[in-house]
Design an enzyme around this catalytic site. Structure first.
Site, PDB file in Angstrom:
ATOM      1  N   CYS A   2       0.865  -1.179   0.000  1.00  0.00           N
ATOM      2  CA  CYS A   2       0.000   0.000   0.000  1.00  0.00           C
ATOM      3  C   CYS A   2       0.903   1.230   0.000  1.00  0.00           C
ATOM      4  O   CYS A   2       2.122   1.127   0.078  1.00  0.00           O
ATOM      5  CB  CYS A   2      -0.855   0.011   1.258  1.00  0.00           C
ATOM      6  N   ARG A  27       1.211   1.710  -5.966  1.00  0.00           N
ATOM      7  CA  ARG A  27       1.432   0.731  -4.893  1.00  0.00           C
ATOM      8  C   ARG A  27       0.131   0.086  -4.439  1.00  0.00           C
ATOM      9  O   ARG A  27       0.122  -0.841  -3.637  1.00  0.00           O
ATOM     10  CB  ARG A  27       2.122   1.388  -3.695  1.00  0.00           C
ATOM     11  N   TRP A  74      -3.839  -1.581  -1.180  1.00  0.00           N
ATOM     12  CA  TRP A  74      -3.844  -2.804  -1.977  1.00  0.00           C
ATOM     13  C   TRP A  74      -4.234  -3.894  -0.983  1.00  0.00           C
ATOM     14  O   TRP A  74      -3.422  -4.314  -0.162  1.00  0.00           O
ATOM     15  CB  TRP A  74      -2.477  -3.078  -2.585  1.00  0.00           C
ATOM     16  N   ASN A  98       1.092  -0.128   6.113  1.00  0.00           N
ATOM     17  CA  ASN A  98       1.446  -0.917   4.936  1.00  0.00           C
ATOM     18  C   ASN A  98       2.169  -2.146   5.471  1.00  0.00           C
ATOM     19  O   ASN A  98       3.120  -2.035   6.227  1.00  0.00           O
ATOM     20  CB  ASN A  98       2.373  -0.118   4.013  1.00  0.00           C
ATOM     21  N   GLY A  99       1.680  -3.351   5.098  1.00  0.00           N
ATOM     22  CA  GLY A  99       2.323  -4.580   5.577  1.00  0.00           C
ATOM     23  C   GLY A  99       1.282  -5.602   5.991  1.00  0.00           C
ATOM     24  O   GLY A  99       0.105  -5.490   5.654  1.00  0.00           O
ATOM     25  N   GLU A 482       7.440 -21.479 -19.477  1.00  0.00           N
ATOM     26  CA  GLU A 482       7.388 -20.105 -18.945  1.00  0.00           C
ATOM     27  C   GLU A 482       8.536 -19.270 -19.485  1.00  0.00           C
ATOM     28  O   GLU A 482       8.357 -18.109 -19.881  1.00  0.00           O
ATOM     29  CB  GLU A 482       7.379 -20.137 -17.422  1.00  0.00           C
ATOM     30  N   LYS A 486       7.935 -15.840 -21.663  1.00  0.00           N
ATOM     31  CA  LYS A 486       8.526 -14.556 -21.266  1.00  0.00           C
ATOM     32  C   LYS A 486       9.309 -13.955 -22.417  1.00  0.00           C
ATOM     33  O   LYS A 486       9.178 -12.779 -22.739  1.00  0.00           O
ATOM     34  CB  LYS A 486       9.457 -14.765 -20.051  1.00  0.00           C
ATOM     35  N   GLU A 489       6.944 -12.905 -25.443  1.00  0.00           N
ATOM     36  CA  GLU A 489       5.936 -11.853 -25.225  1.00  0.00           C
ATOM     37  C   GLU A 489       6.578 -10.483 -25.018  1.00  0.00           C
ATOM     38  O   GLU A 489       5.917  -9.465 -25.236  1.00  0.00           O
ATOM     39  CB  GLU A 489       5.008 -12.190 -24.067  1.00  0.00           C
ATOM     40  N   HIS A 505      11.204 -36.944 -31.076  1.00  0.00           N
ATOM     41  CA  HIS A 505       9.974 -37.275 -31.813  1.00  0.00           C
ATOM     42  C   HIS A 505       9.616 -36.182 -32.807  1.00  0.00           C
ATOM     43  O   HIS A 505       8.433 -35.952 -33.092  1.00  0.00           O
ATOM     44  CB  HIS A 505       8.832 -37.520 -30.820  1.00  0.00           C
ATOM     45  N   LYS A 604      -2.585  -6.244 -19.707  1.00  0.00           N
ATOM     46  CA  LYS A 604      -2.214  -6.859 -18.419  1.00  0.00           C
ATOM     47  C   LYS A 604      -3.288  -7.850 -17.966  1.00  0.00           C
ATOM     48  O   LYS A 604      -2.988  -8.843 -17.340  1.00  0.00           O
ATOM     49  CB  LYS A 604      -2.040  -5.767 -17.339  1.00  0.00           C
TER      50      LYS A 604
END
Ligand code: AGP
Length: 609
Positions: A2, A27, A74, A98-99, A482, A486, A489, A505, A604
């Site tokens: 946050c 944030r 957040w 925040n935390g 993955e 990455k 993209e 194969h 996103k």
């Protein structure tokens, strides 16, 4: 994650707090609020949603006063709402935080036992009560805060204001950043530098365990023992935009480097080493219900689907439950044999991916239970699930998912252990060992990040290639996928992930001197086989980039480059192997000059079919 701010000085606090919060909106942005000492009272304004809603509320009902605190949220505990928005109050004490307070439930029980009344679902509100109960008994404000901090466990950046003592703000810091800036008879407090840059470039960071008493134009810092300490004043040379990236050139690189903390935040407060148990907060599943699960259907898209593939291994081996992983866009159009003994496990950073969300309706028709792993509290998928096990990665700004992915793997690991303990498949001793392994993961990721300069050089060497192949086996095959995703993209280089054993194969026909091949071969049960695959492609002139967790001469002899990551346990090796692959994709993209944080054609959150 946050954003918190504080102001004390000769000017009106509200407009300064609001402008500072805008610099911190990256944030967190699901709700916001501020509190100002005004004519003997502390007046609070809080709104759900974007900061603009708070700005409107202040325009309609301004608040005058020159001492105040503010917050942009957040959510991690308690859905986004006005009641859960900060600041939170108890008696004369108002606080922003925040935390994550790990032991807030037990403290809340204690406070309820003393007759405290709570109006929010947040962990933060208990801190206001802890300080207020001491201040009401006549304890000095600063002392009351220091005494209360000894009762809480977890991560925090806290700013307190006291209606009975408005000449000072009290600030406390542990594991979560807080920075102070003083000039011309005023002092500002913030989670991060961008919020201060309009007022001062001379800032002082608090260290863990420190408390500051902040007055207009000055502050005193005390260590855990209450001894006054001095901290260096730093001159900030960044501009505000660079400061939002914490000095990193892109959000993606910043978020890659946040992973040791976001992995820690995802397991913080959820594990008991003593009991070998995991607190599946938000999931509410009884032992009987866990034993009744016949099959788990993991449903996700993109990077989250790669996490689901790793999760399949974890759930089958640690919880003994058959599991399969489906793309959301495939699952919704096939006829899966789900029923009331099926568990759908949806994985989504945004919680808004339509193809993943579609699985919920199918589950409802077949009376299957739906759990989700999301990073956004109260998102659409979270709201429609029977239970949500949140990752605590904070807002992921870059389109490429990095910290959310490793937080998803951490959450899946916790869930597999939790389910295995619940249904009796996993013994206590084994669970304790698995949880101890997890505590070492953040450090292993820190060490893996040290490969960046070596990876950057590799990206420069390979900047002209047009195709990449990534090979892996078993639980690390999804990491090959993955790594390939990455790269393609964000650098627009074609890349493909493939099971190493499948090369013979067909795909081995692709191999020539122009085809770099990244081979993931940690020292696990597949090592020798994968070494054989590595030699197959190397003998056909491929440039092999070997990614391993030990120094092996045979690997070095066959590979063009060998990158060595720290060893980790079998189920956590996928997390550590991911780090250099994220860095490779990042530097390849920088080499190519693409828009790293906003790659072409991508969003996103894919909220369309
Ligand atoms: C990953 O880097 C991509 N941005 C994309 O594949 C993403 O993982 C996918 O769209 C799923 O998003 P979600 O996790 O928000 O559901």
């Amino acid at each position: 994650m946050c954003g918190i701010v504080g102001y004390i000085g000769p000017r009106q606090a509200a407009p300064i707090i609001l402008e500072s919060l805008k610099k911190l909106e990256y944030r967190g942005y699901d709700s916001a609020g501020l509190a100002v000492f005004s004519d003997g009272e502390i007046v609070t304004r809080r709104c759900q949603g974007k900061l603009a809603n708070l700005e409107t509320a202040l325009r309609q009902r301004p608040v005058a006063g020159s001492v105040g605190i503010g917050h942009t949220r957040w959510a991690t505990h308690g859905r986004p709402s006005e009641a859960n928005a900060h600041p939170h109050r108890a008696g004369s004490i108002v606080v922003v935080h925040n935390g994550i307070i790990e032991n807030y439930l037990e403290l809340k029980e204690q406070l309820l036992g003393k007759g405290a009344k709570f109006v929010s679902e947040t962990d933060t509100e208990i801190v206001a009560h802890l300080v207020n109960e001491k201040v009401q008994k006549g304890t000095d404000f600063l002392t009351a805060v220091r005494q209360s901090l000894r009762e809480i466990r977890g991560s925090y950046a806290l700013v307190f204001i006291n209606q009975k003592d408005p000449e000072r703000l009290i600030v406390a810091k542990n594991s979560t950043p807080i920075v102070l800036g003083s000039r011309d008879g005023e002092t500002l407090i913030a989670s991060d530098i961008p919020a201060l840059l309009d007022h001062t470039r001379k800032v002082t960071f608090l260290d863990d365990g420190e408390v500051a008493e902040v007055r207009a134009g000055s502050f005193r810092i005390f260590d855990e023992k209450g001894k006054a300490v001095s901290r260096p004043v730093k001159e900030i040379t960044w501009d505000a935009v660079a400061a939002r990236k914490d000095g990193y050139p892109h959000f993606m690189l910043k978020e890659i480097y946040e992973q040791p903390r976001t992995i820690t935040d995802t397991f913080r407060g959820r594990i008991s080493l003593k009991d070998g148990t995991v607190s599946l907060d938000g999931v509410s599943l009884s032992a009987a219900q866990a034993r009744r699960i016949k099959r788990i259907y993991l449903v996700a898209c993109g990077t989250a689907w790669h996490a689901a593939l790793v999760g399949k291994f974890m759930l089958e081996e640690l919880a003994g439950i058959p599991a399969e992983a489906d793309y959301g866009s495939e699952f919704r159009y096939r006829a899966p044999l789900i029923d009331s003994r099926s568990l759908l496990l949806l994985i989504s950073q945004s919680g808004e991916t339509l193809d993943t969300l579609a699985a919920v309706e199918m589950a409802r028709e077949k009376k299957a239970r739906v759990l989700s792993i999301c990073n956004v509290v109260d998102s659409s998928i979270a709201r429609k699930s029977d239970g949500v096990f949140y990752t605590h990665a904070g807002p992921e700004i870059s389109v490429a998912s990095t910290k959310a992915f490793t937080s998803q793997l951490t959450a899946l690991y916790l869930l597999a252990i939790g389910l295995g303990r619940l249904n009796g498949h996993l013994a206590k001793a084994e669970a304790k060992r698995l949880l101890e392994d997890l505590l070492h993961l953040p450090h292993a990721v820190e060490e893996a990040l040290k490969l960046e300069s070596e990876v950057q050089r590799l990206a420069q060497d390979l900047s002209g290639v047009s195709d990449f192949l990534y090979l892996g086996r078993g639980i690390n095959y999804p990491i090959a996928l993955e790594g390939a995703l990455k790269l393609k993209e964000i650098s627009y280089i074609h890349a493909e992930g493939y099971p190493a054993g499948e090369m013979k194969h067909g795909p081995i026909a692709l191999i020539d001197e122009k085809m770099p091949v990244v081979v993931l071969l940690p020292r696990d049960r597949y090592f020798q086989k994968t070494l054989g695959n590595l030699k197959e492609v190397e003998s056909r002139a491929a440039k092999v980039i070997a990614l391993t967790d030990h120094d092996d001469q045979a690997v070095r002899a066959a590979a063009y480059r060998t990158l060595i990551v720290p060893e980790a346990s079998h189920y956590l090796t996928p997390v550590v192997l991911t780090i250099p692959l994220q860095l490779l994709a990042y530097h390849a993209a920088v080499q190519r000059g693409t828009d790293v944080d906003q790659p072409r054609n991508l969003a996103k959150s894919v909220t369309v079919e």
